[in-house]
Design an enzyme around this catalytic site. Structure first.
Site, PDB file in Angstrom:
ATOM      1  N   ARG A 102       0.887  -1.177   0.000  1.00  0.00           N
ATOM      2  CA  ARG A 102       0.000   0.000   0.000  1.00  0.00           C
ATOM      3  C   ARG A 102       0.917   1.216   0.000  1.00  0.00           C
ATOM      4  O   ARG A 102       1.713   1.412   0.928  1.00  0.00           O
ATOM      5  CB  ARG A 102      -0.912  -0.006   1.222  1.00  0.00           C
ATOM      6  CG  ARG A 102      -1.636   1.300   1.409  1.00  0.00           C
ATOM      7  CD  ARG A 102      -2.770   1.228   2.386  1.00  0.00           C
ATOM      8  NE  ARG A 102      -3.907   0.532   1.807  1.00  0.00           N
ATOM      9  CZ  ARG A 102      -5.153   0.578   2.297  1.00  0.00           C
ATOM     10  NH1 ARG A 102      -5.404   1.264   3.398  1.00  0.00           N
ATOM     11  NH2 ARG A 102      -6.123  -0.073   1.713  1.00  0.00           N
ATOM     12  N   HIS A 129      -7.286   0.795  -6.556  1.00  0.00           N
ATOM     13  CA  HIS A 129      -7.491  -0.105  -5.418  1.00  0.00           C
ATOM     14  C   HIS A 129      -8.100  -1.418  -5.961  1.00  0.00           C
ATOM     15  O   HIS A 129      -9.251  -1.756  -5.691  1.00  0.00           O
ATOM     16  CB  HIS A 129      -8.424   0.549  -4.391  1.00  0.00           C
ATOM     17  CG  HIS A 129      -8.381  -0.066  -3.032  1.00  0.00           C
ATOM     18  ND1 HIS A 129      -7.549  -1.129  -2.705  1.00  0.00           N
ATOM     19  CD2 HIS A 129      -9.082   0.205  -1.889  1.00  0.00           C
ATOM     20  CE1 HIS A 129      -7.738  -1.451  -1.433  1.00  0.00           C
ATOM     21  NE2 HIS A 129      -8.657  -0.670  -0.923  1.00  0.00           N
ATOM     22  N   GLN A 132      -9.892  -4.252  -3.859  1.00  0.00           N
ATOM     23  CA  GLN A 132     -11.213  -3.855  -3.358  1.00  0.00           C
ATOM     24  C   GLN A 132     -12.279  -4.103  -4.435  1.00  0.00           C
ATOM     25  O   GLN A 132     -13.390  -4.542  -4.145  1.00  0.00           O
ATOM     26  CB  GLN A 132     -11.192  -2.361  -2.976  1.00  0.00           C
ATOM     27  CG  GLN A 132     -12.501  -1.848  -2.444  1.00  0.00           C
ATOM     28  CD  GLN A 132     -12.880  -2.415  -1.076  1.00  0.00           C
ATOM     29  OE1 GLN A 132     -12.110  -2.316  -0.148  1.00  0.00           O
ATOM     30  NE2 GLN A 132     -14.060  -3.010  -0.965  1.00  0.00           N
ATOM     31  N   ASP A 222     -17.253   6.785  -2.021  1.00  0.00           N
ATOM     32  CA  ASP A 222     -16.011   6.630  -1.246  1.00  0.00           C
ATOM     33  C   ASP A 222     -15.795   7.962  -0.528  1.00  0.00           C
ATOM     34  O   ASP A 222     -16.457   8.970  -0.833  1.00  0.00           O
ATOM     35  CB  ASP A 222     -14.854   6.306  -2.205  1.00  0.00           C
ATOM     36  CG  ASP A 222     -13.531   6.049  -1.490  1.00  0.00           C
ATOM     37  OD1 ASP A 222     -13.551   5.750  -0.277  1.00  0.00           O
ATOM     38  OD2 ASP A 222     -12.470   6.154  -2.146  1.00  0.00           O
ATOM     39  N   CYS A 262     -16.388   0.927   0.254  1.00  0.00           N
ATOM     40  CA  CYS A 262     -15.162   0.184   0.579  1.00  0.00           C
ATOM     41  C   CYS A 262     -14.761   0.364   2.037  1.00  0.00           C
ATOM     42  O   CYS A 262     -14.022  -0.449   2.577  1.00  0.00           O
ATOM     43  CB  CYS A 262     -14.029   0.601  -0.352  1.00  0.00           C
ATOM     44  SG  CYS A 262     -13.499   2.313  -0.142  1.00  0.00           S
ATOM     45  N   ARG A 290     -13.229  -9.063   1.472  1.00  0.00           N
ATOM     46  CA  ARG A 290     -11.817  -8.756   1.216  1.00  0.00           C
ATOM     47  C   ARG A 290     -10.973 -10.001   1.467  1.00  0.00           C
ATOM     48  O   ARG A 290     -10.064 -10.338   0.712  1.00  0.00           O
ATOM     49  CB  ARG A 290     -11.342  -7.613   2.129  1.00  0.00           C
ATOM     50  CG  ARG A 290     -11.925  -6.251   1.797  1.00  0.00           C
ATOM     51  CD  ARG A 290     -11.409  -5.734   0.461  1.00  0.00           C
ATOM     52  NE  ARG A 290      -9.965  -5.595   0.442  1.00  0.00           N
ATOM     53  CZ  ARG A 290      -9.298  -4.520   0.882  1.00  0.00           C
ATOM     54  NH1 ARG A 290      -9.952  -3.477   1.339  1.00  0.00           N
ATOM     55  NH2 ARG A 290      -7.977  -4.473   0.810  1.00  0.00           N
TER      56      ARG A 290
HETATM   57  N1  NVA Z   1      -9.954   6.564  -1.568  1.00  0.00           N
HETATM   58  C1  NVA Z   1      -9.633   6.096  -0.240  1.00  0.00           C
HETATM   59  C2  NVA Z   1      -9.849   4.623  -0.117  1.00  0.00           C
HETATM   60  C3  NVA Z   1      -9.632   4.052   1.242  1.00  0.00           C
HETATM   61  C4  NVA Z   1      -9.760   2.571   1.297  1.00  0.00           C
HETATM   62  C5  NVA Z   1      -8.189   6.458   0.071  1.00  0.00           C
HETATM   63  O1  NVA Z   1      -7.331   6.320  -0.805  1.00  0.00           O
HETATM   64  O2  NVA Z   1      -7.920   6.887   1.193  1.00  0.00           O
HETATM   65  N1   CP Z   2     -11.212  -0.460   2.141  1.00  0.00           N
HETATM   66  C1   CP Z   2      -9.966  -0.498   2.617  1.00  0.00           C
HETATM   67  O1   CP Z   2      -9.009  -0.721   1.868  1.00  0.00           O
HETATM   68  O2   CP Z   2      -9.860  -0.330   3.959  1.00  0.00           O
HETATM   69  P1   CP Z   2      -8.518  -0.085   4.802  1.00  0.00           P
HETATM   70  O3   CP Z   2      -7.997   1.263   4.419  1.00  0.00           O
HETATM   71  O4   CP Z   2      -8.954  -0.151   6.230  1.00  0.00           O
HETATM   72  O5   CP Z   2      -7.537  -1.166   4.460  1.00  0.00           O
END
Ligand code: NVA
Ligand code: CP
Length: 307
Positions: A102, A129, A132, A222, A262, A290
């Site tokens: 990540r 992502h 997801q 989101d 998500c 997930r």
């Molecule tokens: N768009 C959000 C998704 C979190 C799972 C982010 O990147 O923070």
């Molecule tokens: N949806 C998702 O990826 O959640 P986290 O940021 O908690 O991993």
């Protein structure tokens, strides 16, 4: 060897193969039949951003497959002190069997994958992502959505880009409504539209949430402030006024439509408390999935090491 960096690198058949594997492994897990598809394998999990679901689902998932997960926060490893991604890749990938990352820019994960000896899985970047979205597709199937007409209401962000790729690859309808100035990345849009020509996906873009959700059977959104955008919070909250998914908006959708998120969700912003709680069953099934979707992805990648 294949990496899972974005859905654009996979054919419709390959995506469906991973989904089928996920369904099989989920059924086995539910009957407490933990098949050690990845026995004694180690999954390195590098996190440069926070996470609840991604961390817990990957760590639990690899354990259920007979392996072990290593949580590597960039605060704790030398990457966070400036050790280059390519060196980190060349070290870690000699010791573990698969890596999940990540991170911020998509180019970071591409750089890691370029130097990695083992498959790399995208656990979220600023652009995509994809794990997801595999989960969301599995969830739509489980909710009985056979012909998805998906409305995405909100920020043109990593989630939206992955929705674009999923729709473009699988050939279902997607309507995106964003505020002006928060549209998707034009290059990603163009790539998705090119794939959509092949699959027949009907993808449209606009600025009116009502237009987008009319007749949809899946509505999704989101956060308006993604990780890394905290400084823009105030201006974003202003720009997204009118983009909340509330009961009034949901009333324009098909009867029995579902709502996916998500998570984490910010009630009163991108979704109302009422819509969130009404659709909590779908949302938390999505969260649980997930675990299962990612096991499908990991086992598929493990089986394609020689490709
Ligand atoms: N768009 C959000 C998704 C979190 C799972 C982010 O990147 O923070
Ligand atoms: N949806 C998702 O990826 O959640 P986290 O940021 O908690 O991993």
């Amino acid at each position: 060897m294949r990496h899972f960096l974005t859905l654009k690198d996979f054919t419709k058949n390959e995506i469906l193969e991973m989904i089928t594997l996920a369904q099989q492994i989920k059924a086995q897990t539910k009957s407490k039949n933990f098949v050690p598809y990845m026995e004694k394998q180690t999954l390195g999990m590098i996190f440069e951003k926070s996470s609840t679901r991604t961390r817990v689902s990957f760590e639990t998932g690899i354990y259920q497959l007979g392996g072990i997960g290593l949580f590597l926060s960039s605060n704790d490893i030398q990457l966070g002190r400036g050790e280059p991604m390519k060196d980190t890749a060349r070290v870690i990938s000699r010791m573990v069997d698969m890596v999940m990352i990540r991170t911020f820019e998509q180019s970071n994960i591409e750089e890691f994958a370029k130097y990695s000896k083992v498959p790399v899985v995208n656990g979220l970047t600023d652009s995509y992502h994809p794990v997801q979205l595999m989960t969301d597709y599995l969830t739509m199937l489980e909710c009985g959505i056979e012909k998805p007409v998906v409305a995405y209401v909100g920020d043109g962000n990593n989630m939206t880009h992955s929705w674009l790729m999923l729709s473009a690859k699988l050939g279902f309808e997607l309507r995106v409504a964003t505020p002006k100035g928060y549209e998707c990345d034009p290059q990603i849009v163009q790539e998705a539209l090119n794939f959509a020509k092949e699959s027949g996906a009907n993808i449209s873009f606009g600025y009116d949430p009502k237009e987008a959700v009319k007749g949809a059977n899946v509505v999704t959104t989101d956060t308006w402030v993604s990780m890394g955008q905290e400084d823009e919070k105030e201006e974003r909250l202003k720009a997204f006024e009118g983009f909340i998914v509330d009961s009034k908006l949901m009333s324009l959708t098909q009867k029995d439509s579902i709502f996916l998120h998500c998570l984490p969700a910010y009630r009163g912003y991108e979704v109302s408390e009422e819509v969130f709680e009404k659709h909590a069953n779908e949302i938390f099934l999505e969260a649980e999935n997930r675990l299962h979707a990612q096991k499908g992805i990991m086992v598929w990648l493990d089986r394609h090491r020689e490709d």
